[in-house]
Design an enzyme around this catalytic site. Structure first.
Site, PDB file in Angstrom:
ATOM      1  N   ASN A  68       0.826  -1.264   0.135  1.00 18.86           N
ATOM      2  CA  ASN A  68       0.019  -0.096  -0.056  1.00 18.86           C
ATOM      3  C   ASN A  68       0.877   1.445   0.028  1.00 18.86           C
ATOM      4  O   ASN A  68       0.376   2.225  -0.698  1.00 18.86           O
ATOM      5  CB  ASN A  68      -1.094  -0.174   1.231  1.00 18.86           C
ATOM      6  N   GLU A  76       3.360  -4.156  12.584  1.00 16.58           N
ATOM      7  CA  GLU A  76       2.292  -3.059  12.135  1.00 16.58           C
ATOM      8  C   GLU A  76       1.538  -3.732  11.274  1.00 16.58           C
ATOM      9  O   GLU A  76       1.538  -3.928  10.119  1.00 16.58           O
ATOM     10  CB  GLU A  76       3.198  -1.901  11.660  1.00 16.58           C
ATOM     11  N   CYS A  98      -3.779   1.397   6.571  1.00 11.86           N
ATOM     12  CA  CYS A  98      -4.355   0.851   7.907  1.00 11.86           C
ATOM     13  C   CYS A  98      -4.860   2.002   8.814  1.00 11.86           C
ATOM     14  O   CYS A  98      -5.262   1.620   9.723  1.00 11.86           O
ATOM     15  CB  CYS A  98      -3.042   0.146   8.541  1.00 11.86           C
ATOM     16  N   GLU A 156       7.804   2.287  15.565  1.00  5.86           N
ATOM     17  CA  GLU A 156       8.650   2.441  14.499  1.00  5.86           C
ATOM     18  C   GLU A 156       8.630   3.965  14.491  1.00  5.86           C
ATOM     19  O   GLU A 156       7.898   4.725  15.131  1.00  5.86           O
ATOM     20  CB  GLU A 156       7.960   1.750  13.294  1.00  5.86           C
TER      21      GLU A 156
END
Length: 456
Positions: free
Chosen positions: A132, A230, A264, A433
């Site tokens: 994505n 993630e 997301c 992150e």
């Protein structure tokens, strides 16, 4: 096992490239090359590592237009978005380079001597990136891992390996040692699995679905291997009656239509206080319908196609073409994996309200009061992001504290900045992150005690 990856342009359905896959035997050889390169890289003075990473950043900057065009071709992203993504790689490399010489330990007061800690690189890190946002998310793991003295093996998604392969070329052009940063295209079940299970890989960084993340976590647990995940999201956009309703409605389309909803962090649950619900929906309709879907190469385009025919079918499985919708936008006809912007009016327990669709679809749900808003916001297995729209500072702080999500924005839909930490609660992942702690996440802390007691 596939022998090659066929890269299809999502906007035209034309074949863009054919890329050989990486076999498990080739993964093993890559790990060995990476381990040898990493020892030499870690031994360099920090300032030298930082200079090489800055050169890498500048080489990428010089090639932003070509990288953006490549992203457009493999992922269907609008050109403006793709240019931003390539520039984000530049920013991430510079930010990580700035941390190399500040990756310091501590001196801890103890009795009988001196105690200090040092941060040492892990070794070889595997980064498994999604389709994505192919360039930025690959760099989220790669840049800090390299800066901390590690080698990186990047496995891009099956549909989007082209920009990753080009970045590896630019890394060599900038002077990174051979073998230090390698890109290994291939299937997740084969190439990705070989990386995850390889004993020479010290850490895995994975961005993708929650189901795949769980499977990777189980494999890493078998080797007590470090892991950052993630994963998915079903983020709320909470609009209170005291908010600037016009501004909130104008901003809402971008929060779930950017990247065609393949994000997301997409605010795909629009929770609006009942007393202003009708007014908000009246304002939302023209804002959604004016969001331009079209040719990714056109500067006016705001939304491109979905990544693949399979993804389009997944979105359609949630919302059939004849399903009643509160708002439905327009999408190009003919070739390309297009799907129109769609807003449904639903109930909190609807499938569309609890599952991640990963497309340009949102569900609008009214709420009664602050407690009801928090209850609905938390009525999901995910906890990645979300937005809160209110003029009341106290309410903003209360709701931010009550919503179980890793990244919240007040009167904004911004979730990701490379200088702040990013990650999720619940089924949205493990670890963080980006931000000031990014490099430390790729190190071991070694504690050293030196006795100062007089020797007899």
């Amino acid at each position: 096992m596939l022998q090659e990856l066929r890269i299809i342009n999502p906007a035209t359905e034309e074949l863009e490239a054919v890329v050989p896959v990486t076999t498990p035997a080739e993964v093993d050889a890559a790990v060995r090359r990476a381990a040898a390169a990493q020892e030499k890289w870690a031994a360099l003075p920090p300032g030298d590592r930082a200079r090489v990473l800055r050169r890498f950043a500048e080489v990428v900057r010089d090639h932003v237009p070509s990288l953006a065009r490549l992203e457009l071709a493999e992922a269907g992203h609008p050109l403006g978005n793709a240019e931003w993504e390539a520039n984000n790689v530049v920013d991430l490399l510079h930010y990580a380079a700035g941390g190399v010489e500040r990756l310091t330990g501590q001196q801890i007061p103890v009795a009988g001597g001196l105690n200090l800690t040092v941060q040492e690189p892990l070794g070889v890190v595997a980064v498994i990136a999604p389709w994505n946002f192919p360039m930025p998310i690959a760099a989220w793991g790669t840049a800090p891992a390299l800066a901390a003295g590690n080698a990186v093996l990047l496995k891009p998604a099956e549909t989007t390996p082209l920009t990753a392969l080009r970045l590896a070329e630019h890394a060599l052009e900038a002077g990174l040692p051979e073998g230090l940063f390698q890109v290994l295209p291939g299937e997740g079940a084969v190439t990705g699995n070989a990386l995850v299970e390889h004993p020479g890989v010290a850490k895995v960084v994975f961005t993708g679905s929650t189901a795949t993340g769980r499977a990777i976590a189980a494999k890493c647990a078998a080797q007590t291997k470090r892991l950052t995940l993630e994963l998915g999201g079903k983020s709320p956009n909470i609009v209170f009656a005291d908010a600037d309703i016009e501004r909130a409605a104008a901003a809402a389309p971008g929060s779930f239509l950017d990247n065609t909803g393949q994000d997301c962090c997409a605010r795909s649950r629009i929770l609006v206080q009942r007393s202003v619900y009708d007014r908000f929906m009246e304002l939302l309709e023209p804002a959604v319908k004016s969001f331009v879907a079209g040719d990714p190469a056109d500067p006016a385009t705001q939304m491109g196609p979905l990544i693949s025919a399979a993804q389009r079918e997944r979105v359609r499985s949630y919302v059939s073409e004849d399903a009643p919708a509160a708002i439905r936008g327009e999408a190009p006809k003919g070739k390309g994996f297009w799907y129109p912007a769609t807003v449904l009016e639903g109930r909190p327990d609807d499938r569309t309200a609890v599952e991640e669709i990963f497309g340009p679809v949102a569900v609008a749900i009214p709420f009664e009061d602050e407690a009801d808003a928090v209850r609905l916001a938390n009525a999901t297995d995910y906890g990645l992001s979300g937005s809160i729209w209110t003029r009341d500072v106290g309410r903003a702080l209360r709701v931010s504290g009550a919503v179980a999500a890793g990244n919240l924005s007040v009167n904004s839909h911004s979730s990701v900045r490379y200088w702040t930490p990013f990650g999720g609660y619940k089924q949205s992942g493990l670890g963080r992150e980006l931000g000031p702690g990014a490099l430390a996440a790729f190190t071991e802390t070694k504690n050293i005690f030196i006795s100062t007691e007089e020797q007899q």
